[in-house]
Design a protein around this motif. Structure first.
Motif, PDB file in Angstrom:
ATOM      1  N   LEU A 140       0.855  -1.179   0.000  1.00 44.82           N
ATOM      2  CA  LEU A 140       0.000   0.000   0.000  1.00 44.82           C
ATOM      3  C   LEU A 140       0.890   1.228   0.000  1.00 44.82           C
ATOM      4  N   ARG A 141       0.368   2.311  -0.557  1.00 43.73           N
ATOM      5  CA  ARG A 141       1.070   3.590  -0.503  1.00 43.73           C
ATOM      6  C   ARG A 141       0.153   4.607   0.149  1.00 43.73           C
ATOM      7  N   LEU A 142       0.572   5.088   1.314  1.00 41.29           N
ATOM      8  CA  LEU A 142      -0.182   6.121   2.007  1.00 41.29           C
ATOM      9  C   LEU A 142       0.317   7.494   1.573  1.00 41.29           C
ATOM     10  N   SER A 143      -0.613   8.439   1.534  1.00 39.71           N
ATOM     11  CA  SER A 143      -0.280   9.833   1.250  1.00 39.71           C
ATOM     12  C   SER A 143      -0.824  10.710   2.365  1.00 39.71           C
ATOM     13  N   CYS A 144      -0.143  11.805   2.601  1.00 40.79           N
ATOM     14  CA  CYS A 144      -0.599  12.796   3.576  1.00 40.79           C
ATOM     15  C   CYS A 144      -0.421  14.164   2.924  1.00 40.79           C
ATOM     16  N   ALA A 145      -1.537  14.772   2.561  1.00 39.83           N
ATOM     17  CA  ALA A 145      -1.513  16.081   1.910  1.00 39.83           C
ATOM     18  C   ALA A 145      -1.631  17.172   2.960  1.00 39.83           C
ATOM     19  N   ALA A 146      -0.700  18.103   2.932  1.00 42.52           N
ATOM     20  CA  ALA A 146      -0.631  19.156   3.951  1.00 42.52           C
ATOM     21  C   ALA A 146      -1.014  20.507   3.363  1.00 42.52           C
ATOM     22  N   SER A 147      -1.581  21.354   4.207  1.00 41.78           N
ATOM     23  CA  SER A 147      -1.891  22.719   3.807  1.00 41.78           C
ATOM     24  C   SER A 147      -1.993  23.591   5.052  1.00 41.78           C
ATOM     25  N   GLY A 148      -1.849  24.901   4.854  1.00 46.73           N
ATOM     26  CA  GLY A 148      -2.032  25.836   5.955  1.00 46.73           C
ATOM     27  C   GLY A 148      -0.787  26.128   6.767  1.00 46.73           C
TER      28      GLY A 148
ATOM     29  N   LEU B 202       4.138   7.157   2.415  1.00 44.86           N
ATOM     30  CA  LEU B 202       4.684   5.975   3.071  1.00 44.86           C
ATOM     31  C   LEU B 202       4.385   4.792   2.167  1.00 44.86           C
ATOM     32  N   GLN B 203       5.435   4.291   1.519  1.00 42.24           N
ATOM     33  CA  GLN B 203       5.310   3.091   0.709  1.00 42.24           C
ATOM     34  C   GLN B 203       5.513   1.889   1.612  1.00 42.24           C
ATOM     35  N   MET B 204       4.521   1.018   1.659  1.00 37.54           N
ATOM     36  CA  MET B 204       4.558  -0.135   2.548  1.00 37.54           C
ATOM     37  C   MET B 204       4.524  -1.405   1.714  1.00 37.54           C
ATOM     38  N   ASN B 205       5.585  -2.177   1.791  1.00 34.13           N
ATOM     39  CA  ASN B 205       5.688  -3.436   1.055  1.00 34.13           C
ATOM     40  C   ASN B 205       5.779  -4.607   2.034  1.00 34.13           C
ATOM     41  N   SER B 206       5.569  -5.790   1.505  1.00 31.35           N
ATOM     42  CA  SER B 206       5.671  -7.016   2.321  1.00 31.35           C
ATOM     43  C   SER B 206       4.884  -6.873   3.621  1.00 31.35           C
ATOM     44  N   LEU B 207       3.662  -6.426   3.517  1.00 27.42           N
ATOM     45  CA  LEU B 207       2.854  -6.141   4.710  1.00 27.42           C
ATOM     46  C   LEU B 207       2.543  -7.407   5.486  1.00 27.42           C
ATOM     47  N   LEU B 208       2.517  -7.241   6.792  1.00 28.72           N
ATOM     48  CA  LEU B 208       2.260  -8.319   7.734  1.00 28.72           C
ATOM     49  C   LEU B 208       0.980  -8.023   8.506  1.00 28.72           C
ATOM     50  N   PRO B 209       0.328  -9.048   9.034  1.00 26.51           N
ATOM     51  CA  PRO B 209      -0.872  -8.784   9.850  1.00 26.51           C
ATOM     52  C   PRO B 209      -0.592  -7.818  11.006  1.00 26.51           C
TER      53      PRO B 209
ATOM     54  N   MET C  43       8.488  15.512   8.824  1.00 28.64           N
ATOM     55  CA  MET C  43       7.223  14.784   8.727  1.00 28.64           C
ATOM     56  C   MET C  43       7.412  13.344   9.201  1.00 28.64           C
ATOM     57  N   SER C  44       6.412  12.846   9.886  1.00 31.85           N
ATOM     58  CA  SER C  44       6.492  11.503  10.439  1.00 31.85           C
ATOM     59  C   SER C  44       5.213  10.741  10.148  1.00 31.85           C
ATOM     60  N   TRP C  45       5.351   9.429  10.151  1.00 30.32           N
ATOM     61  CA  TRP C  45       4.200   8.530  10.160  1.00 30.32           C
ATOM     62  C   TRP C  45       4.212   7.773  11.487  1.00 30.32           C
ATOM     63  N   TYR C  46       3.067   7.724  12.115  1.00 28.96           N
ATOM     64  CA  TYR C  46       2.838   6.945  13.321  1.00 28.96           C
ATOM     65  C   TYR C  46       1.733   5.944  13.031  1.00 28.96           C
ATOM     66  N   ARG C  47       1.618   4.967  13.909  1.00 32.52           N
ATOM     67  CA  ARG C  47       0.493   4.038  13.809  1.00 32.52           C
ATOM     68  C   ARG C  47       0.035   3.637  15.208  1.00 32.52           C
TER      69      ARG C  47
ATOM     70  N   GLU D  57       2.763   4.475  17.993  1.00 29.12           N
ATOM     71  CA  GLU D  57       4.207   4.304  17.842  1.00 29.12           C
ATOM     72  C   GLU D  57       4.707   4.977  16.568  1.00 29.12           C
ATOM     73  N   LEU D  58       5.945   5.438  16.645  1.00 33.22           N
ATOM     74  CA  LEU D  58       6.578   6.059  15.481  1.00 33.22           C
ATOM     75  C   LEU D  58       6.963   4.982  14.471  1.00 33.22           C
ATOM     76  N   VAL D  59       6.618   5.213  13.224  1.00 30.34           N
ATOM     77  CA  VAL D  59       6.950   4.281  12.149  1.00 30.34           C
ATOM     78  C   VAL D  59       8.140   4.789  11.339  1.00 30.34           C
ATOM     79  N   ALA D  60       8.081   6.051  10.926  1.00 27.70           N
ATOM     80  CA  ALA D  60       9.141   6.602  10.080  1.00 27.70           C
ATOM     81  C   ALA D  60       9.111   8.115  10.175  1.00 27.70           C
ATOM     82  N   VAL D  61      10.276   8.726   9.968  1.00 30.93           N
ATOM     83  CA  VAL D  61      10.382  10.183  10.003  1.00 30.93           C
ATOM     84  C   VAL D  61      11.327  10.624   8.889  1.00 30.93           C
ATOM     85  N   ILE D  62      11.005  11.768   8.298  1.00 28.39           N
ATOM     86  CA  ILE D  62      11.845  12.335   7.240  1.00 28.39           C
ATOM     87  C   ILE D  62      12.081  13.807   7.554  1.00 28.39           C
TER      88      ILE D  62
END
Length: 117
Positions: free
Chosen positions: A18-26, A81-88, A34-38, A46-51
């Protein structure tokens, strides 16, 4: 008005992508890391990734290293966030966050990712 809008979540089979997108404005997107959490049911967020703001530095949680890739396009004020080889165990609500030292953080509303056969 600050907005972070995530998209791209859904139901996927184990091993899928899956590829997640986060569009920002304002706000001045290019000045924010920018970070992705889950957050999975019954668990802490929890923190997943940060750029970094310019995209030169990226860090990942050990659980996703080698499978997930964070990227950003400052011209489109969007982080991915490009997510490959996804696990349950990747099943969670995924949130993006914008952060800048000395400034308020901004969070999106989240997008559900479900990995199941």
């Amino acid at each position: 008005q600050v907005q972070l809008v995530e998209s791209g979540g859904g139901l996927v089979q184990p091993g899928g992508s899956l590829r997640l997108s986060c569009a920002a404005s304002g706000f001045t997107f290019s000045r924010y890391a920018m970070s992705w959490y889950r957050q999975a049911p019954g668990k802490e967020r929890e923190l997943v990734a940060v750029i970094s703001s310019a995209g030169g530095n990226r860090n990942y949680a050990d659980s996703v290293k080698g499978r997930f890739t964070i990227s950003r396009d400052n011209s489109k004020t969007t982080v991915y966030l490009q997510m490959n080889s996804l696990l349950p165990e990747d099943t969670a609500v995924y949130y993006c966050k914008a952060a800048r030292p000395g400034w308020s953080e901004h969070w999106g509303q989240g997008t559900q990712v479900t990995v199941s056969s």
